[in-house]
Write a protein that holds these residues in place. Structure first.
Motif, PDB file in Angstrom:
ATOM      1  N   THR A 216       0.849  -1.204  -0.023  1.00 46.92           N
ATOM      2  CA  THR A 216      -0.015  -0.135   0.079  1.00 46.92           C
ATOM      3  C   THR A 216       1.006   1.284  -0.127  1.00 46.92           C
ATOM      4  OG1 THR A 216      -1.781  -1.076   1.085  1.00 46.92           O
ATOM      5  CG2 THR A 216      -1.797   1.348   1.388  1.00 46.92           C
ATOM      6  N   SER A 217       1.932   1.318   0.812  1.00 47.89           N
ATOM      7  CA  SER A 217       2.692   2.574   0.969  1.00 47.89           C
ATOM      8  C   SER A 217       3.554   2.629  -0.362  1.00 47.89           C
ATOM      9  CB  SER A 217       3.752   2.105   2.077  1.00 47.89           C
ATOM     10  OG  SER A 217       3.009   2.260   3.204  1.00 47.89           O
ATOM     11  N   LEU A 218       4.137   1.600  -0.648  1.00 49.07           N
ATOM     12  CA  LEU A 218       4.583   1.918  -2.059  1.00 49.07           C
ATOM     13  C   LEU A 218       3.781   2.318  -3.338  1.00 49.07           C
ATOM     14  CD1 LEU A 218       6.962  -1.488  -2.331  1.00 49.07           C
ATOM     15  CD2 LEU A 218       7.450   1.132  -1.626  1.00 49.07           C
ATOM     16  N   SER A 219       2.530   1.962  -3.239  1.00 49.12           N
ATOM     17  CA  SER A 219       1.725   2.216  -4.229  1.00 49.12           C
ATOM     18  C   SER A 219       1.208   3.614  -4.097  1.00 49.12           C
ATOM     19  CB  SER A 219       0.423   1.474  -4.586  1.00 49.12           C
ATOM     20  OG  SER A 219      -0.246   1.681  -3.172  1.00 49.12           O
ATOM     21  N   VAL A 220       1.154   4.161  -2.987  1.00 46.56           N
ATOM     22  CA  VAL A 220       1.090   5.670  -2.647  1.00 46.56           C
ATOM     23  C   VAL A 220       1.825   6.699  -2.986  1.00 46.56           C
ATOM     24  CG1 VAL A 220       0.701   7.194  -0.813  1.00 46.56           C
ATOM     25  CG2 VAL A 220      -0.541   5.042  -1.022  1.00 46.56           C
ATOM     26  N   PHE A 221       3.080   6.133  -2.871  1.00 42.21           N
ATOM     27  CA  PHE A 221       4.464   7.022  -3.052  1.00 42.21           C
ATOM     28  C   PHE A 221       4.914   6.898  -4.493  1.00 42.21           C
ATOM     29  CE2 PHE A 221       4.458   7.251   1.623  1.00 42.21           C
ATOM     30  CZ  PHE A 221       4.695   8.557   1.636  1.00 42.21           C
ATOM     31  N   ILE A 222       5.021   5.738  -5.137  1.00 38.18           N
ATOM     32  CA  ILE A 222       5.663   5.359  -6.278  1.00 38.18           C
ATOM     33  C   ILE A 222       4.730   5.126  -7.569  1.00 38.18           C
ATOM     34  CG2 ILE A 222       7.378   3.912  -7.498  1.00 38.18           C
ATOM     35  CD1 ILE A 222       8.694   3.459  -4.593  1.00 38.18           C
ATOM     36  N   PRO A 223       4.731   5.999  -8.382  1.00 36.19           N
ATOM     37  CA  PRO A 223       3.712   5.801  -9.710  1.00 36.19           C
ATOM     38  C   PRO A 223       4.099   4.676 -10.245  1.00 36.19           C
ATOM     39  CG  PRO A 223       4.886   7.940  -9.858  1.00 36.19           C
ATOM     40  CD  PRO A 223       5.353   7.237  -8.653  1.00 36.19           C
ATOM     41  N   TRP A 224       3.055   4.103 -10.996  1.00 33.02           N
ATOM     42  CA  TRP A 224       3.111   2.999 -11.919  1.00 33.02           C
ATOM     43  C   TRP A 224       4.440   2.983 -12.852  1.00 33.02           C
ATOM     44  CZ3 TRP A 224       2.199  -1.982 -11.704  1.00 33.02           C
ATOM     45  CH2 TRP A 224       2.032  -2.643 -12.666  1.00 33.02           C
ATOM     46  N   LYS A 225       4.641   4.410 -13.411  1.00 29.82           N
ATOM     47  CA  LYS A 225       5.690   4.155 -14.449  1.00 29.82           C
ATOM     48  C   LYS A 225       7.131   4.279 -13.736  1.00 29.82           C
ATOM     49  CE  LYS A 225       6.085   9.559 -14.370  1.00 29.82           C
ATOM     50  NZ  LYS A 225       6.160  10.772 -15.219  1.00 29.82           N
ATOM     51  N   HIS A 226       7.186   4.303 -12.473  1.00 30.28           N
ATOM     52  CA  HIS A 226       8.444   4.437 -11.844  1.00 30.28           C
ATOM     53  C   HIS A 226       8.592   2.959 -10.984  1.00 30.28           C
ATOM     54  CE1 HIS A 226      10.286   8.130 -12.404  1.00 30.28           C
ATOM     55  NE2 HIS A 226       9.134   8.752 -12.088  1.00 30.28           N
ATOM     56  N   ARG A 227       7.706   1.864 -11.399  1.00 26.19           N
ATOM     57  CA  ARG A 227       7.486   0.593 -10.561  1.00 26.19           C
ATOM     58  C   ARG A 227       8.955  -0.052 -10.742  1.00 26.19           C
ATOM     59  NH1 ARG A 227       5.048   0.236 -15.356  1.00 26.19           N
ATOM     60  NH2 ARG A 227       5.388  -1.316 -16.705  1.00 26.19           N
ATOM     61  N   ASP A 228       9.671   0.079 -11.799  1.00 27.37           N
ATOM     62  CA  ASP A 228      11.184  -0.750 -11.978  1.00 27.37           C
ATOM     63  C   ASP A 228      12.135   0.165 -11.371  1.00 27.37           C
ATOM     64  OD1 ASP A 228       9.723  -2.814 -12.981  1.00 27.37           O
ATOM     65  OD2 ASP A 228       9.899  -1.994 -14.905  1.00 27.37           O
ATOM     66  N   ASP A 229      12.020   1.156 -10.888  1.00 35.07           N
ATOM     67  CA  ASP A 229      13.078   2.198 -10.482  1.00 35.07           C
ATOM     68  C   ASP A 229      13.413   2.142  -9.105  1.00 35.07           C
ATOM     69  OD1 ASP A 229      12.992   2.992 -13.197  1.00 35.07           O
ATOM     70  OD2 ASP A 229      11.809   4.970 -12.750  1.00 35.07           O
ATOM     71  N   TYR A 230      13.046   1.124  -8.243  1.00 36.42           N
ATOM     72  CA  TYR A 230      13.391   1.001  -6.796  1.00 36.42           C
ATOM     73  C   TYR A 230      13.711  -0.257  -6.387  1.00 36.42           C
ATOM     74  CZ  TYR A 230       8.857  -0.716  -5.723  1.00 36.42           C
ATOM     75  OH  TYR A 230       7.905  -1.411  -5.717  1.00 36.42           O
ATOM     76  N   LYS A 231      14.511  -0.576  -5.227  1.00 34.08           N
ATOM     77  CA  LYS A 231      14.666  -1.872  -4.693  1.00 34.08           C
ATOM     78  C   LYS A 231      14.182  -1.636  -3.151  1.00 34.08           C
ATOM     79  CE  LYS A 231      18.527  -4.172  -7.312  1.00 34.08           C
ATOM     80  NZ  LYS A 231      19.664  -4.528  -7.152  1.00 34.08           N
ATOM     81  N   LEU A 232      13.472  -2.628  -2.709  1.00 32.22           N
ATOM     82  CA  LEU A 232      13.142  -2.625  -1.496  1.00 32.22           C
ATOM     83  C   LEU A 232      14.186  -3.457  -0.806  1.00 32.22           C
ATOM     84  CD1 LEU A 232      10.737  -2.292   0.753  1.00 32.22           C
ATOM     85  CD2 LEU A 232      10.064  -3.939  -0.075  1.00 32.22           C
ATOM     86  N   LEU A 233      14.776  -2.689   0.267  1.00 32.47           N
ATOM     87  CA  LEU A 233      15.850  -3.438   1.018  1.00 32.47           C
ATOM     88  C   LEU A 233      15.607  -3.847   2.483  1.00 32.47           C
ATOM     89  CD1 LEU A 233      18.234  -0.329   0.383  1.00 32.47           C
ATOM     90  CD2 LEU A 233      18.053  -2.300  -0.942  1.00 32.47           C
ATOM     91  N   MET A 234      16.719  -4.360   2.935  1.00 34.85           N
ATOM     92  CA  MET A 234      16.419  -4.943   4.519  1.00 34.85           C
ATOM     93  C   MET A 234      15.040  -5.713   4.926  1.00 34.85           C
ATOM     94  SD  MET A 234      19.703  -4.347   4.737  1.00 34.85           S
ATOM     95  CE  MET A 234      20.413  -4.317   6.278  1.00 34.85           C
ATOM     96  N   GLY A 235      14.678  -4.990   6.013  1.00 42.05           N
ATOM     97  CA  GLY A 235      13.419  -5.726   6.668  1.00 42.05           C
ATOM     98  C   GLY A 235      12.452  -5.586   5.678  1.00 42.05           C
ATOM     99  N   GLY A 236      11.980  -4.648   4.841  1.00 44.57           N
ATOM    100  CA  GLY A 236      10.914  -4.654   4.006  1.00 44.57           C
ATOM    101  C   GLY A 236      11.101  -5.827   2.983  1.00 44.57           C
ATOM    102  N   SER A 237      12.236  -6.206   2.678  1.00 46.12           N
ATOM    103  CA  SER A 237      12.385  -7.175   1.842  1.00 46.12           C
ATOM    104  C   SER A 237      12.294  -8.499   2.406  1.00 46.12           C
ATOM    105  CB  SER A 237      13.700  -7.335   1.108  1.00 46.12           C
ATOM    106  OG  SER A 237      14.185  -8.018   0.059  1.00 46.12           O
ATOM    107  N   MET A 238      12.611  -8.636   3.590  1.00 44.08           N
ATOM    108  CA  MET A 238      12.336  -9.674   4.384  1.00 44.08           C
ATOM    109  C   MET A 238      10.873 -10.098   4.596  1.00 44.08           C
ATOM    110  SD  MET A 238      15.538  -9.485   6.973  1.00 44.08           S
ATOM    111  CE  MET A 238      15.182 -11.113   8.085  1.00 44.08           C
ATOM    112  N   VAL A 239      10.161  -8.862   4.860  1.00 41.01           N
ATOM    113  CA  VAL A 239       8.655  -9.211   4.977  1.00 41.01           C
ATOM    114  C   VAL A 239       8.202  -9.770   3.562  1.00 41.01           C
ATOM    115  CG1 VAL A 239       6.503  -8.034   5.252  1.00 41.01           C
ATOM    116  CG2 VAL A 239       8.518  -7.451   6.746  1.00 41.01           C
TER     117      VAL A 239
END
Length: 135
Positions: free
Chosen positions: A9-32
């Motif tokens: 939910t948070s990623l969809s609020v802050f990151i628009p669809w056109k930028h969906r390939d422009d980030y990596k989720l690190l550490m604890g978030g990735s573990m979840v």
């Protein structure tokens, strides 16, 4: 606190669809997201320079950009917790790999990092031997 649904939910609020390939989720978030942990206290994102600039312009004040180890950094506030955003130099269509998390955790060397390494290793062993849940 972020559960899996709160992360998406948070990623969809802050990151628009056109930028969906422009980030990596690190550490604890990735573990979840991998199913290793139920929650994380905050999210850490590594984003492209283009997405970083978008987030600064859309959701943040330019005068509060910090530089940490040569990377620009901002903090965003979600209703679920804090999101730390670091400017990186990549483009990816995959998440942060477990081996990368282990390397970063070893580098940080905190007690909680070593506990996370044990969780990741158990998770990987359980997947190899067919178990579904980390014990």
């Amino acid at each position: 606190m972020f559960y899996k649904d709160e992360i998406t939910t948070s990623l969809s609020v802050f990151i628009p669809w056109k930028h969906r390939d422009d980030y990596k989720l690190l550490m604890g978030g990735s573990m979840v997201m991998h199913g290793i942990r139920e929650t994380t206290n905050d999210l850490d994102l590594d984003v492209t320079p283009e997405l970083f600039d978008y987030l600064v312009n859309k959701h943040h004040k330019e005068d509060s950009i910090e530089t940490v180890n040569g990377q620009r950094r901002i903090e965003l506030q979600s209703i679920f917790g804090e999101i730390e955003v670091y400017e990186g130099n990549f483009k990816t269509d995959s998440g942060f790999e477990l081996g990368d998390i282990i390397k970063m955790k070893r580098h940080f060397g905190r007690e909680k990092d070593f506990q996370d390494i044990v969780l990741i290793e158990k998770f990987c062993l359980n997947r190899i031997y067919g178990k579904r849940k980390v014990e």
